[in-house]
Write a protein that holds these residues in place. Structure first.
Motif, PDB file in Angstrom:
ATOM      1  N   LEU A 526     -17.518  46.672   9.958  1.00 19.53           N
ATOM      2  CA  LEU A 526     -18.925  46.860  10.281  1.00 19.53           C
ATOM      3  C   LEU A 526     -19.581  45.553  10.695  1.00 19.53           C
ATOM      4  O   LEU A 526     -20.378  45.518  11.638  1.00 19.53           O
ATOM      5  N   SER A 527     -19.243  44.476   9.970  1.00 20.58           N
ATOM      6  CA  SER A 527     -19.905  43.215  10.306  1.00 20.58           C
ATOM      7  C   SER A 527     -19.469  42.739  11.689  1.00 20.58           C
ATOM      8  O   SER A 527     -20.287  42.258  12.477  1.00 20.58           O
ATOM      9  N   LEU A 528     -18.182  42.936  12.001  1.00 23.25           N
ATOM     10  CA  LEU A 528     -17.700  42.524  13.316  1.00 23.25           C
ATOM     11  C   LEU A 528     -18.339  43.368  14.410  1.00 23.25           C
ATOM     12  O   LEU A 528     -18.777  42.842  15.440  1.00 23.25           O
ATOM     13  N   ALA A 529     -18.429  44.639  14.133  1.00 24.09           N
ATOM     14  CA  ALA A 529     -19.028  45.519  15.132  1.00 24.09           C
ATOM     15  C   ALA A 529     -20.484  45.157  15.363  1.00 24.09           C
ATOM     16  O   ALA A 529     -20.962  45.108  16.499  1.00 24.09           O
ATOM     17  N   GLY A 530     -21.162  44.889  14.235  1.00 23.86           N
ATOM     18  CA  GLY A 530     -22.576  44.509  14.346  1.00 23.86           C
ATOM     19  C   GLY A 530     -22.736  43.246  15.158  1.00 23.86           C
ATOM     20  O   GLY A 530     -23.622  43.147  16.011  1.00 23.86           O
ATOM     21  N   ARG A 531     -21.868  42.296  14.875  1.00 20.07           N
ATOM     22  CA  ARG A 531     -21.979  41.043  15.607  1.00 20.07           C
ATOM     23  C   ARG A 531     -21.681  41.270  17.085  1.00 20.07           C
ATOM     24  O   ARG A 531     -22.349  40.725  17.970  1.00 20.07           O
ATOM     25  N   GLY A 532     -20.680  42.113  17.313  1.00 18.09           N
ATOM     26  CA  GLY A 532     -20.350  42.434  18.702  1.00 18.09           C
ATOM     27  C   GLY A 532     -21.546  42.991  19.435  1.00 18.09           C
ATOM     28  O   GLY A 532     -21.876  42.560  20.544  1.00 18.09           O
ATOM     29  N   LEU A 545     -16.778  41.478  23.145  1.00 18.52           N
ATOM     30  CA  LEU A 545     -15.528  42.233  23.299  1.00 18.52           C
ATOM     31  C   LEU A 545     -14.541  41.845  22.211  1.00 18.52           C
ATOM     32  O   LEU A 545     -13.922  42.689  21.566  1.00 18.52           O
ATOM     33  N   ARG A 546     -14.464  40.531  21.956  1.00 21.43           N
ATOM     34  CA  ARG A 546     -13.522  40.058  20.920  1.00 21.43           C
ATOM     35  C   ARG A 546     -13.870  40.671  19.571  1.00 21.43           C
ATOM     36  O   ARG A 546     -13.030  41.215  18.871  1.00 21.43           O
ATOM     37  N   ASP A 547     -15.150  40.616  19.224  1.00 21.42           N
ATOM     38  CA  ASP A 547     -15.564  41.115  17.922  1.00 21.42           C
ATOM     39  C   ASP A 547     -15.304  42.601  17.784  1.00 21.42           C
ATOM     40  O   ASP A 547     -14.856  43.084  16.743  1.00 21.42           O
ATOM     41  N   LEU A 548     -15.597  43.328  18.832  1.00 24.65           N
ATOM     42  CA  LEU A 548     -15.411  44.776  18.729  1.00 24.65           C
ATOM     43  C   LEU A 548     -13.938  45.120  18.601  1.00 24.65           C
ATOM     44  O   LEU A 548     -13.576  46.015  17.840  1.00 24.65           O
ATOM     45  N   GLN A 549     -13.117  44.343  19.274  1.00 30.17           N
ATOM     46  CA  GLN A 549     -11.672  44.589  19.140  1.00 30.17           C
ATOM     47  C   GLN A 549     -11.198  44.246  17.735  1.00 30.17           C
ATOM     48  O   GLN A 549     -10.426  44.989  17.123  1.00 30.17           O
TER      49      GLN A 549
END
Lengths: 602, 911
Positions: A526-532, A545-549
């Protein structure tokens, strides 16, 4: 004149006087100010010991018919006091001694210890003399002791005798005789409690106890008939309410929820303090899926529980032997248990948030936190499920505030959690496999480790929520910062499986839902997606893109976070997340950006 | 049946050791203080000023009564007041401003703990029966102020039971946290921590923790042992903002702890809820805590010391913020010291952890307290100070040093002695304006002491005084020596007078033990062997035309001790039985005769009126005792010991019985008429006197057996038969070693000699003084007048007792003593008296192998049967009487009387 002065008073008369004085004192104190049972204890103890002394004196002479009536009356008084103090074995011993003396007087041989046979013999040996009522009173006490010690089987066996006692005493054959004598009451020994009141109480309590027993053993229909007849007996309101309540529980067991609700309603009408009925009906609404009614029920239950606890105005004569003393069976108390007010309030808040009444839910959460911080709250014990720990409550409340579009308040709550936990967080936390967690280490260490993991997750969730808040405020830079903090915190955790070295956990290690590991991975995702998403807003698409991946790797399925319902952070599913995101976030985003990310959803 | 007043005497006897202990401790204290002064003087001369500097100044402020039921307690109270209790049932209030005791609060039970509420000016006191709440201002204003009190302004207040607010039995510790009032008590199996609302004392909730039974010393201490008080303190987190400004300054029993340590110890929940945490150090060694404001919290164990916890406190070792303690200190009774602090994470990245540092100091620890970085504790024989910062800072600096823990322990093991002994309780240390640390202590004997520690002990030794000051300091020291000498001489005279008192007390104790030992060891000691005893002589005297009976009591002191000033002979006279008209109350009369010195071998004679004629009922019991008043022992010093004025030692001597035979006025045959007529002059009822004199004359005329014919009314009689052989043996044996005139008796006239013996001498130390007209009995019939004016006749004649049995016919001579009178009381009384005499005769009789000869077998059986029959009759009438059924009272009395008479007639032969 002077002759009369020096004439020694008759012992019989003096003993009667003494007994009556004691009875009056006993009643006076009990009937005066409304003291709690605890405060009344010393007085009761005193009465009991005085009665004991008197009885010792009386039993010093061989049993004679003339004063055996007095003796049995005193035995009744002593035993009642002892029973009221929960000294059952003592009372039972006195009863046995007294009946043995009766048998000694009538000249009958002592009989077997089998209770029904024993009592039958005693009653027969007394016959139809003046002693008969006294012996029956003693039988009543024996009944009370059996009931208090949950010996329902013996009561079942003696059912015939007990019912005959009930009939004889309730018809009031001796009452005329006694009332005649009442004018010169100094000559007849008084009783501390009217035996008729006692027997009424015993009867209904027996039925309630038996009903609860059958219900817990699964014989609902059997219990139901007894309880329904009992509901028309003369008894205190509380007990009548109990019969309705138990009938309702029987019906609920027999899968007649509507009829059960009717019974609960009756119980509440009879005794408005019967919170258990309210609780049970709430449970039935929950079972039926009637959320509105359930929330309504919870609200009522909470306000009832918050009412100042009023001591029940007991009937004058039943004060000594309270129904709670007679109803001590495990099965009944488990049927009557109600969760604490705080727990109900938490439930209410959670239900409201889950069912779309966010603003109400927020208010309830704030109430709950206020109560927890108030000075009047003093760790009151209550049965039922314990409240979640305080940081979790803070996070839930924060999520509710976020949903109610109060990001500033949410951030304040999260700050509190972070400042409290951050100092204590270690550099590294080792997550162990739950199965073998407690084998290698001692329990204390294990608990400490758990504590550390929990703290890590709390702090992580708090950062995540803060990130969400900033997203809501469209402060993307701050959002990125907080999501990063969350992620940095979470990577401190290592996972240890079996005897391997601790390693960085990955998505394929998640075995079961709901474990610490699962939550950890979800939070990471969730945190990575949020940051993405935040990066997309600041047009840093590469980083996005990196974060969502990475998010996909951390927890496949959590592509996106939800803005509206983060309170469910710990039970999110990929599907719900996707739906939420589509409905909310993309809705408010500019159209081109929405297009840009539609491919991520599926 | 022992009369109640005699009982009371024995009771006062049992408090004797307690009182004497008090006196001795009082004396010894002053002697000690003298010796300590002289010791200080000699030290001064030996070591000069340096020795004086290293000592701490101890100032005794006040003395309380020491008790034993609970550990003593001292606390700073409201304003400048200090509260202390010493384990007795009293709480003392000492004003530090006025430097004196201002109030003594007396509670019904021994006090176990106390806590003051600052804002409401209330004092909560835990006693055995519950917790009392006293508003001190209110109490003091209500106290009666008599002129005597005004000078001392010491209010003694008895706290009645209305002030009982929590009726929980066995409360050991109390604490006040905001609006919550906590009590900690012990049941058989668990500790109970109970929370009450302090506004209305409604119980909020209660927590229990099972008792750990296997702790050191627990089994050796019986029930009599001092009940140890658990330590109860409240810990606040330092980031919790105080709810009100008044609470910003922490009250007694509350400490503020640094937040990280707080969170580590008590959990995130307690920290988030800003909840105060209750920390208990229990006598079973457990250190447990309870977050106060957290739902579902329970008492949890933090650590076990495995020895009774004596002290728990918090110390600011490394001062970071203002006054936030960084370290919790717990001290066990056997000297275990546990420091609980935050450990910075090590190399493995553990983050902050709780660090426990354990150490051991020597000796039993009685009490303790901490200030910024020192732990002060008392072992009973010394007061020691332990520098906590030393051990901890070293640890802080050399993080990874392997030796750290060892050094810490070494630091903990080397406390510095302060040379103050017998400290039993300590309050929190304070700093005075000069920067000296001041401790408030309570000694084992109940003295409140202020102990001022020398300022900067270590620095002082290093720094040199400037030379300019030296001259002045010498002058100061010389004047100090002068002061000390003066004080010493005053104290020396005090010692002298106290030695005198001690010598006196020694005499008193000797006498007490002599009498107590003889009273307890042998109850039936013959009268001659009593160490100090009384005997009496009865005599009739005539004063203001009224006959009255006097008893002369003679106190004999054959013991080697002097009965000195302060002793009082007390004589209590009361009837053995009393008439029903007295309403069941025995009327006793007390006489006391204080006397000065009674040297060994001397006697003291006192005379007291027994009764006027016709008033008293006999037999009378005269019990003599010696009373010593402790107040007289101390003289004016007794005023210093409150409660002593009324206390005295009472030692029972012997008990005399004045019976009917002692009080008979024997009419010599010639005097009978004269006496009767003379009596008629002074009695008011002349008619009655006339009738009586008639009767006497009638019986006098019919002397010789004809009186039964001339009996004007019903005569009552009773008889006793004694074997003449026995009488011959005893009476003649006796007479041979007594004076000569008895030997004149012809041996055959046993009856006469028996009568004479009975009338002249009595058992139990009372003799009859017949004032010159020594009756020479001419015949074996004696007419006499009883104290109630009735005439009685005593006849002693020899009869043959027939023993009919199948085998042998045997006859034995016996003396039958017959008592006759028209008054049943007289017959009963005389019968009783004669029996008593015969009993003493029997005790005196020489042992004979086969004196009974198996006689009376038939008679015995008959008598036994008759007695059984009579017993039945009595029981019947008693049962029917008890239940008020059947016979009337008159009937019952009559039947009982007939039984009585039947018993008195036909006696058995006493051989």
């Amino acid at each position: 004149m002077s002759d009369k002065m020096y004439q020694p008073l008759s012992l019989l008369y003096r003993w009667i006087q003494e007994n009556n004085e004691l009875v009056n004192k006993c009643k006076q104190r009990g009937g005066g100010d409304a003291l709690s049972p605890d405060q009344n204890k010393p007085h009761l103890r005193w009465c009991s010991s005085e009665f004991h002394k008197l009885l010792k004196k009386i039993q010093g002479i061989p049993p004679l018919a003339d004063y055996l009536q007095l003796e049995l009356t005193v035995v009744y008084n002593v035993c009642l006091c002892s029973t009221a103090q929960s000294q059952f074995s003592e009372a039972e011993l006195l009863l046995t001694q007294a009946t043995e003396r009766v048998l000694q007087m009538t000249g009958d041989a002592p009989v077997a210890s089998d209770p029904p046979v024993f009592w039958r013999t005693v009653i027969n040996s007394v016959g139809d003399t003046a002693l008969n009522p006294c012996v029956l009173y003693l039988l009543c006490l024996q009944w009370a002791i059996w009931l208090s010690t949950c010996q329902l089987k013996i009561i079942q066996e003696c059912q015939d005798e007990l019912f005959s006692v009930f009939e004889t005493l309730s018809t009031g054959v001796w009452d005329e005789g006694r009332s005649e004598l009442r004018e010169k009451s100094s000559d007849i020994p008084l009783l501390v409690m009217d035996p008729r009141r006692l027997i009424e109480l015993l009867q209904i309590c027996t039925i309630i106890a038996q009903g609860a027993e059958s219900l817990s053993e699964g014989r609902s229909s059997e219990a139901l008939s007894g309880l329904q007849t009992a509901s028309s007996l003369p008894a205190p309101r509380t007990l009548i309410a109990y019969t309705h309540l138990l009938s309702g529980s029987c019906l609920a067991h027999m899968s007649c929820p509507q009829m059960a609700l009717q019974c609960y309603r009756k119980a509440l009408e009879t005794d408005s303090r019967c919170v258990c009925a309210l609780y049970q009906s709430m449970l039935i609404y929950r079972q039926l899926g009637n959320t509105q009614a359930e929330i309504q029920g919870l609200r009522l239950l909470h306000s009832t529980l918050m009412l100042p606890f009023a001591t029940e105005p007991a009937l004058a004569d039943t004060r000594l032997l309270s129904p709670s003393l007679l109803l001590r069976s495990q099965s009944l108390s488990s049927l009557l248990s109600v969760p604490s007010a705080l727990s109900v309030l938490h439930n209410l808040a959670l239900k409201c948030v889950h069912h779309g009444r966010v603003s109400d839910g927020v208010e309830y959460y704030l109430d709950l936190l206020a109560v927890l911080h108030s000075e009047d709250q003093h760790g009151v014990h209550a049965e039922g499920p314990p409240l979640p720990s305080l940081p979790e409550l803070y996070l839930q409340a924060g999520a509710a505030l976020l949903m109610a579009r109060r990001p500033a308040d949410c951030m304040a709550l999260c700050d509190e959690v972070i400042t409290t936990t951050l100092e204590l967080l270690p550099e590294k936390v080792v997550l162990a496999e739950p199965e073998e967690k407690c084998e290698a280490e001692t329990r204390a260490l294990c608990a400490e480790g758990d504590d550390r993991v929990a703290m890590l997750l709390w702090a992580g969730a708090a950062y995540l929520l803060q990130g969400h808040c900033h997203t809501q405020l469209k402060d993307w830079k701050q959002a990125v910062t907080h999501y990063t903090r969350c992620f940095n915190l979470l990577v401190k955790a290592r996972f240890k499986k079996g005897s391997f070295q601790p390693q960085i956990p990955s998505a394929d290690m998640v075995g079961k839902q709901g474990t610490d590991l699962c939550i950890l991975q979800k939070l990471k995702g969730l945190s990575l997606a949020g940051r993405g998403i935040s990066f997309t807003q600041t047009d840093q698409l590469r980083e996005a893109l990196r974060d969502l991946q990475l998010s996909m790797q951390a927890f496949p399925g959590v592509y996106l976070c939800t803005y509206r319902n983060p309170s469910l952070a710990l039970c999110w599913t990929p599907r719900s997340c996707a739906a939420e995101y589509r409905n909310l976030v993309l809705h408010c985003q500019p159209r081109e950006k929405q297009k840009k990310y539609t491919h991520i959803n599926y | 049946m022992v009369p109640s007043c005699v009982n009371n005497r024995f009771k006062t006897c049992s408090v004797l050791p307690h009182i004497i202990t008090r006196i001795i401790s009082h004396l010894v204290y002053s002697v000690n203080s003298v010796s300590s002064v002289t010791y200080a003087v000699s030290l001064f001369f030996f070591f000069g000023a340096a020795a004086m500097e290293g000592r701490c100044a101890v100032e005794t402020w006040a003395v309380g009564l020491s008790g034993t039921s609970c550990t003593p307690r001292v606390k700073f109270g409201l304003g400048t007041d200090v509260f202390f209790c010493t384990g007795s049932d009293e709480v003392y209030v000492f004003s530090t401003q006025e430097r004196k005791l201002t109030a003594v609060l007396q509670f019904p039970d021994p006090v176990s703990d106390l806590v003051g509420s600052h804002d409401k000016q209330l004092l909560y006191v835990a006693c055995r029966s519950g917790v009392y709440c006293v508003s001190l201002q209110f109490q003091l204003s209500r106290a009666p102020s008599s002129p005597a009190d005004a000078s001392s302004s010491l209010a003694e207040l008895k706290i009645p039971s209305e002030f009982l607010v929590v009726a929980e039995e066995g409360v050991l510790s109390v604490l006040l946290v905001g609006s919550v009032f906590l009590t900690l008590s012990q049941t058989d199996t668990s500790w109970m921590l109970t929370l009450y609302k302090s506004s209305n004392y409604e119980m909020l909730s209660s927590f229990s923790l099972p008792l750990v039974s296997g702790v050191v010393h627990s089994d050796t201490e019986g029930q009599t042992a001092m009940r140890k008080r658990p330590v109860l303190i409240c810990v606040h987190s330092n980031d919790a903002t105080p709810p009100s400004s008044s609470e910003a300054t922490l009250t007694d029993g509350h400490v503020r702890l640094e937040s990280v340590l707080f969170k580590l110890l008590f959990g995130i929940d307690a920290a988030l809820a800003k909840s105060p945490v209750i920390l208990c150090g229990l006598p079973d060694g457990c250190l447990c805590f309870l977050p106060l404001r957290h739902p579902g919290s329970r008492l949890r164990v933090l650590r076990s010391l495995e020895q009774p916890v004596v002290f728990v406190g918090a110390s600011v070792v490394m001062e970071r913020g203002p006054g936030h303690a960084q370290c919790l200190v717990a001290v066990g009774e056997l000297g275990k010291v546990v420091l609980i602090k935050t450990d910075k994470g090590g190399s493995e990245g553990g983050g902050n952890r709780t660090g426990f540092i354990e150490g051991c100091v020597p000796g039993p620890v009685m009490c303790g307290c901490v200030d910024k970085n020192c732990l002060y504790y008392s072992t009973g024989s010394d007061l020691l100070v332990l520098d906590l910062s030393e051990g901890l800072s070293r640890r802080e600096g050399q993080e990874k040093d392997e030796e750290t823990s060892r050094k810490t322990e070494a630091a903990l093991r080397s406390p510095t002695s302060l040379n103050v002994c017998r400290v039993a309780a300590l309050a929190e240390p304070t700093c005075n304006t000069a920067g000296e640390v001041q401790l408030l202590g309570l000694s084992v004997r109940g003295q409140l002491q202020r102990i001022t520690l020398p300022a900067g002990r270590e620095d002082a030794r290093l720094s040199k005084e400037p030379s300019a000051l030296v001259g002045r300091s010498v002058r100061d020291l010389l004047s100090a020596i002068g002061d000390v000498c003066e004080r010493a001489s005053v104290l020396k005279t005090a010692i002298k007078s106290k030695n005198q008192i001690l010598r006196h007390l020694n005499q008193v104790l000797n006498i007490s033990f002599l009498l107590i030992a003889s009273a307890s060891s042998e109850e039936h000691l013959p009268i001659q062997e009593k160490p100090i005893r009384c005997h009496g002589v009865t005599s009739w005297s005539r004063l203001l035309q009224k006959d009255s009976l006097n008893l002369t009591c003679v106190l004999d002191n054959p013991s080697p001790y002097i009965l000195e000033r302060g002793w009082t002979l007390s004589v209590a006279v009361f009837p053995l039985s009393y008439p029903p008209s007295a309403g069941g109350e025995s009327s006793s009369t007390n006489f006391s005769f204080p006397f000065h010195n009674l040297h060994p071998g001397e006697t003291l004679e006192v005379s007291l009126p027994l009764a006027a004629a016709g008033e008293a009922s006999f037999p009378m019991t005269v019990s003599c005792s010696l009373i010593f008043s402790l107040a007289s022992l101390l003289g004016e010093e007794a005023a210093n010991l409150p409660g002593l004025q009324s206390s005295c030692i009472s030692l029972p001597l012997n008990t005399l019985t004045v019976d009917w035979l002692h009080v008979l006025q024997v009419n010599s045959p010639i005097a009978t008429h004269k006496k009767a007529t003379s009596q008629s002059n002074n009695t008011t009822d002349t008619l009655q006197a006339f009738l009586r004199s008639r009767r006497i004359r009638c019986s006098g005329r019919g002397e010789g057996g004809g009186e039964s014919a001339s009996k004007p009314e019903r005569e009552y009689s009773a008889s006793i038969r004694v074997s003449s052989e026995l009488l011959r043996d005893t009476l003649l044996l006796k007479s041979s070693d007594l004076d000569a005139h008895v030997q004149k008796w012809p041996p055959q006239n046993v009856g006469l000699s028996l009568l004479e013996w009975m009338l002249s001498e009595g058992p139990g130390g009372v003799t009859t003084g017949h004032q010159g007209d020594k009756i020479a009995l001419s015949s074996s019939v004696v007419h006499a007048q009883g104290p109630d004016g009735h005439t009685v006749k005593l006849t002693a004649k020899e009869v043959n007792v027939e023993e009919g049995s199948a085998e042998k016919e045997e006859s034995q001579t016996a003396v039958e003593v017959q008592v006759e009178s028209s008054s049943i009381a007289a017959v009963c009384g005389l019968h009783h008296a004669v029996l008593r005499r015969v009993q003493t005769l029997l005790q005196r009789a020489p042992e004979k192998a086969a004196s009974t000869k198996g006689v009376q077998s038939l008679g015995l059986r008959q008598v036994l049967q008759r007695a059984e029959h009579l017993l039945q009759q009595i029981q019947q009438s008693r049962i029917s009487g008890a239940f008020g059924v059947g016979v009337s009272t008159g009937q019952m009395t009559r039947s009982l009387l007939s039984v009585y008479r039947e018993l008195r007639e036909n006696p058995l032969l006493i051989v």
